[in-house]
Design an enzyme around this catalytic site. Sequence first.
Site, mmCIF file in Angstrom:
data_model
loop_
_atom_site.group_PDB
_atom_site.id
_atom_site.type_symbol
_atom_site.label_atom_id
_atom_site.label_comp_id
_atom_site.label_asym_id
_atom_site.label_seq_id
_atom_site.Cartn_x
_atom_site.Cartn_y
_atom_site.Cartn_z
ATOM 1 N N TYR A 64 21.772 5.728 33.095
ATOM 2 C CA TYR A 64 21.758 6.681 31.976
ATOM 3 C C TYR A 64 22.298 6.058 30.696
ATOM 4 C CZ TYR A 64 26.781 6.994 32.602
ATOM 5 O OH TYR A 64 28.108 6.686 32.676
ATOM 6 N N PHE A 74 27.827 7.299 23.501
ATOM 7 C CA PHE A 74 29.206 7.463 23.976
ATOM 8 C C PHE A 74 29.408 6.849 25.357
ATOM 9 C CE2 PHE A 74 27.081 11.524 24.907
ATOM 10 C CZ PHE A 74 27.274 11.621 26.275
ATOM 11 N N ASP A 75 28.310 6.595 26.093
ATOM 12 C CA ASP A 75 28.441 5.962 27.404
ATOM 13 C C ASP A 75 27.068 5.482 27.855
ATOM 14 O OD1 ASP A 75 29.619 5.037 29.733
ATOM 15 O OD2 ASP A 75 29.713 7.001 30.693
ATOM 16 N N ILE A 94 28.826 17.016 35.143
ATOM 17 C CA ILE A 94 28.620 18.192 34.294
ATOM 18 C C ILE A 94 27.424 19.009 34.797
ATOM 19 C CG2 ILE A 94 29.734 17.214 32.256
ATOM 20 C CD1 ILE A 94 26.945 16.538 31.163
ATOM 21 N N TYR A 120 30.711 19.429 28.090
ATOM 22 C CA TYR A 120 32.168 19.402 28.042
ATOM 23 C C TYR A 120 32.771 20.568 27.263
ATOM 24 C CZ TYR A 120 31.667 14.837 30.126
ATOM 25 O OH TYR A 120 31.345 13.816 30.987
ATOM 26 N N PHE A 137 20.981 12.755 27.187
ATOM 27 C CA PHE A 137 21.006 11.696 28.191
ATOM 28 C C PHE A 137 19.592 11.220 28.483
ATOM 29 C CE2 PHE A 137 25.067 13.696 29.176
ATOM 30 C CZ PHE A 137 25.880 12.601 29.431
#
Length: 157
Positions: A64, A74-75, A94, A120, A137
């Site tokens: 991902y 962010f990731d 999540i 979140y 994502f």
Amino acid sequence: MGMRQQQQRILRLAVAVVVVGAALFLTASAKKSADVTELQIGVKYKPDSCTLQAHKGDKIKVHYRGTLTDGSVFDSSYDRGDPFEFTLGNGQVIKGWDQGLLGMCVGEKRKLKIPAKMGYGERGSPPKIPGGATLIFDTELIAVNGKTSSGASNSEL
């Protein structure tokens, strides 16, 4: 100044206030226009043959890249070269993932747009994810219960 001139002046002032207020509202709305209120699932690639699908309770491996609506990453499991493994539907991730990856085929690529309530929430996940953030994502299902299909691709999205 006559009564009529005063009324016209007040009217022009009122119109100016309404126009400025509308402009401020539209500017604030434009900043949030990329936000979503419900989970959006976009299939970007689906293999011709779907022999392995992700179901609740399956242990799945997913590559991902997570971004905010402004495009900032962010990731990313791609950057680490290590797909993320978890049990689908058990609350380990999540809600947007638990729901958005259901029924996905090994080798399939999906874009998930996840509202804050399924991500979140209002607290976010500081420092990289602000409160109330819509998450995007790009995902690719690599394996289900340790099995990959012959058509699975390990390439980046």
